[in-house]
Enzyme design. Structure first.
Site, PDB file in Angstrom:
ATOM      1  N   SER A 147       1.726 -10.046  -0.624  1.00  0.00           N
ATOM      2  CA  SER A 147       1.200  -8.409  -0.615  1.00  0.00           C
ATOM      3  C   SER A 147       1.489  -7.967   0.816  1.00  0.00           C
ATOM      4  O   SER A 147       1.853  -6.732   0.635  1.00  0.00           O
ATOM      5  CB  SER A 147      -0.319  -8.299  -0.902  1.00  0.00           C
ATOM      6  OG  SER A 147      -0.837  -9.254  -0.365  1.00  0.00           O
TER       7      SER A 147
ATOM      8  N   GLU B 255      -9.923   5.934   2.583  1.00  0.00           N
ATOM      9  CA  GLU B 255     -10.714   5.121   3.150  1.00  0.00           C
ATOM     10  C   GLU B 255      -9.842   3.525   3.447  1.00  0.00           C
ATOM     11  O   GLU B 255      -8.701   3.847   2.892  1.00  0.00           O
ATOM     12  CB  GLU B 255     -11.841   4.671   2.159  1.00  0.00           C
ATOM     13  CG  GLU B 255     -11.413   3.374   1.199  1.00  0.00           C
ATOM     14  CD  GLU B 255     -10.311   3.922   0.275  1.00  0.00           C
ATOM     15  OE1 GLU B 255     -10.042   4.929  -0.042  1.00  0.00           O
ATOM     16  OE2 GLU B 255      -9.594   2.875  -0.292  1.00  0.00           O
TER      17      GLU B 255
ATOM     18  N   LYS C 100       0.780  -1.140   0.028  1.00  0.00           N
ATOM     19  CA  LYS C 100      -0.106  -0.071   0.139  1.00  0.00           C
ATOM     20  C   LYS C 100       0.860   1.200  -0.122  1.00  0.00           C
ATOM     21  O   LYS C 100       0.359   2.194  -0.751  1.00  0.00           O
ATOM     22  CB  LYS C 100      -0.883   0.129   1.351  1.00  0.00           C
ATOM     23  CG  LYS C 100      -1.937  -1.191   1.279  1.00  0.00           C
ATOM     24  CD  LYS C 100      -3.236  -0.630   0.234  1.00  0.00           C
ATOM     25  CE  LYS C 100      -4.267  -1.554   0.395  1.00  0.00           C
ATOM     26  NZ  LYS C 100      -4.215  -2.881   1.116  1.00  0.00           N
TER      27      LYS C 100
HETATM   28  C1  LIG Z   1      -5.036  -3.970   1.100  1.00  0.00           C
HETATM   29  C2  LIG Z   1      -4.564  -5.319   0.863  1.00  0.00           C
HETATM   30  C3  LIG Z   1      -4.861  -6.164  -0.048  1.00  0.00           C
HETATM   31  C4  LIG Z   1      -6.067  -6.045  -0.977  1.00  0.00           C
HETATM   32  O1  LIG Z   1      -5.836  -4.939  -1.918  1.00  0.00           O
HETATM   33  P1  LIG Z   1      -5.578  -5.008  -3.423  1.00  0.00           P
HETATM   34  O2  LIG Z   1      -5.882  -3.563  -3.840  1.00  0.00           O
HETATM   35  O3  LIG Z   1      -6.363  -6.175  -3.949  1.00  0.00           O
HETATM   36  O4  LIG Z   1      -4.142  -5.289  -3.483  1.00  0.00           O
HETATM   37  C5  LIG Z   1      -3.974  -7.343  -0.259  1.00  0.00           C
HETATM   38  N1  LIG Z   1      -3.081  -7.501   0.593  1.00  0.00           N
HETATM   39  C6  LIG Z   1      -2.772  -6.909   1.525  1.00  0.00           C
HETATM   40  C7  LIG Z   1      -1.693  -7.304   2.572  1.00  0.00           C
HETATM   41  C8  LIG Z   1      -3.204  -5.726   1.903  1.00  0.00           C
HETATM   42  O5  LIG Z   1      -2.989  -4.752   2.950  1.00  0.00           O
END
Ligand SMILES: *Cc1c(COP(=O)(O)O)cnc(C)c1O
Length: 416
Positions: free
Chosen positions: A388, A117, A95
């Site tokens: 992620s 948000e 993020k």
């Molecule tokens: C916010 C988040 C997601 C989902 O958001 P995307 O916009 O689909 O990437 C996935 N993994 C983590 C660790 C997140 O914080």
């Protein structure tokens, strides 16, 4: 008849701007800023400099040998599994790539206030972090249910100087937080930048966010070429709104031999009313300013999505994913809450990495994807996986599900 030229702001039939008229000048202003400021060498130098010195990029691409063998003990379907470690970014997920880009842009545009948000709180923390760094006041809308289940991130945002606004409407999760943020933006649009956290929302947001997150795929492509001397057979990531997945996919979009696979949250099952598998089960509609696949209930209202992971608990998805699904360039699978929990334990025990519940959904499908690819091509697959984020924020949910042997199960459902 010749096919129409691609429409600006659309991905095939998806995307566009479905917003109150009062927001149109702000979206025009932002589109202009994307074309001038974001593209300028000076902006790119400053943003990429921060990615190096502050976020810790490039993030590593590491091989997960023990996990690969756990998923495929005989080595018949999965040859090499590469993890793109966005969990090692400052603040713990991808993020921050986008939040730093957007808040830097807001500063250059002369905005004096930033709103956002957040679902899991990761985007709220990332935005609060960027606002602290650039000295801008920050307000974060967060569903009251998410305030409860993501308490550590609420505390983090407060420490970083942001004001967290709990949202009590609807299912009190991400969708409702985004509604409130859009409402706020309408009333203070001249001074405020709305920092959207995923590749969703009205144009130009899906493009702006995807361009910032593309750093994931750019790095991963170069890293996998250096590490194994060839492109992978597939790139995989979890999909909430779709920003980490589109960031990874864009690195391999033009490589026809690389399958693109997204994994959504199936909650308690896609045939129940408690899931968030928008591309798997949704219909085309409009949510939060853009046309895309959306989950509707039987009465035609936006469905209250459910996922154990707050970051995937969203009944919409970014418009480019809808286009990639319909065009066949990408495929979308889903994984349930319980499958995600099992994947958290497996990855922790084999690789020593505590992954976010969001990320765990995609881990749960690696074995299946590898088997399909191996069957089709007659040799085991290599996969680049978008890891992620890290799981520290999920500890209270995980502890409520932990079994005496240390594995995670559904045994204490209801306790979380
Ligand atoms: C916010 C988040 C997601 C989902 O958001 P995307 O916009 O689909 O990437 C996935 N993994 C983590 C660790 C997140 O914080």
């Amino acid at each position: 008849m010749p096919s129409p030229a691609p429409r600006a702001g659309y991905y095939g039939p998806f995307g566009g701007r479905f917003v109150p008229e009062t927001l149109v000048p702000a979206l025009d202003e932002l589109t202009h800023a994307c074309e001038t400021i974001v593209r300028s060498d000076a902006f790119q130098r400053e943003w990429r400099g921060l990615l190096d010195s502050y976020v810790g990029r490039p993030t590593p691409l590491g091989e997960a040998k023990r996990l690969a063998r756990a998923l495929d003990p005989e080595g018949r379907s999965l040859d090499r599994l590469w993890l793109k470690r966005e969990d090692l970014c400052h603040t713990g997920s991808h993020k921050i790539n986008n939040a730093l880009g957007q808040v830097l842009l807001a500063k250059k545009m002369g905005k004096t206030r930033v709103i956002a948000e957040t679902g899991a709180g990761q985007h709220g923390v990332a935005t609060a972090t960027a606002c602290a760094l650039f000295d801008l006041p920050c307000e974060v809308y967060m569903g009251a249910e998410d305030v409860r289940r993501q308490a550590p991130n609420v505390g983090r945002m407060a420490l970083l100087g942001a004001r967290v606004v709990p949202v009590e409407s609807g299912s009190r999760t991400l969708k409702d937080a985004m509604n409130e943020a859009l409402r706020d933006w309408v009333t203070q649009v001249q001074t405020t930048h709305y920092c959207i956290g995923s590749a969703a929302g009205p144009y130009p947001y899906p493009e702006l966010v995807a361009s910032f997150q593309s750093v994931i795929g750019e790095e991963a492509r170069a890293q996998v070429l250096a590490a194994q001397g060839s492109l992978p057979d597939a790139a995989m990531a979890c999909v909430g709104g779709g920003s980490n997945a589109i960031g990874l996919f864009r690195g391999f979009m033009k490589d026809d031999g690389v399958a693109l696979v997204g994994v959504e949250a199936a909650g308690e099952g896609v045939n129940t009313e408690r899931h968030a598998a928008t591309l798997t089960m949704g219909r085309v509609g409009v949510l939060h300013g853009s046309k895309s696949y959306v989950l509707f209930d039987e009465g035609g209202q936006i469905m209250e999505a459910h996922s154990i992971s707050a970051g995937l608990d969203y009944p919409g998805v970014g418009p480019e994913h809808s286009f990639l699904k319909d065009s066949g360039r990408a495929r979308y699978l889903s994984a349930t809450d319980d499958e995600a929990l099992a994947a958290v334990s497996l990855v922790a025990r084999t690789e020593g990495i505590l992954v976010a519940l969001e990320t765990a959904h995609a881990f749960a499908r690696i074995g299946d994807v590898a088997r399909q690819i191996a069957a089709a091509q007659g040799r085991p697959a290599s996969i680049v996986f978008g890891l992620s984020g890290r799981g520290d924020k999920d500890l209270s949910t995980l502890l409520a599900r932990i079994l005496p042997d240390g594995s995670l199960g559904a045994a204490s459902r209801g306790a979380s």
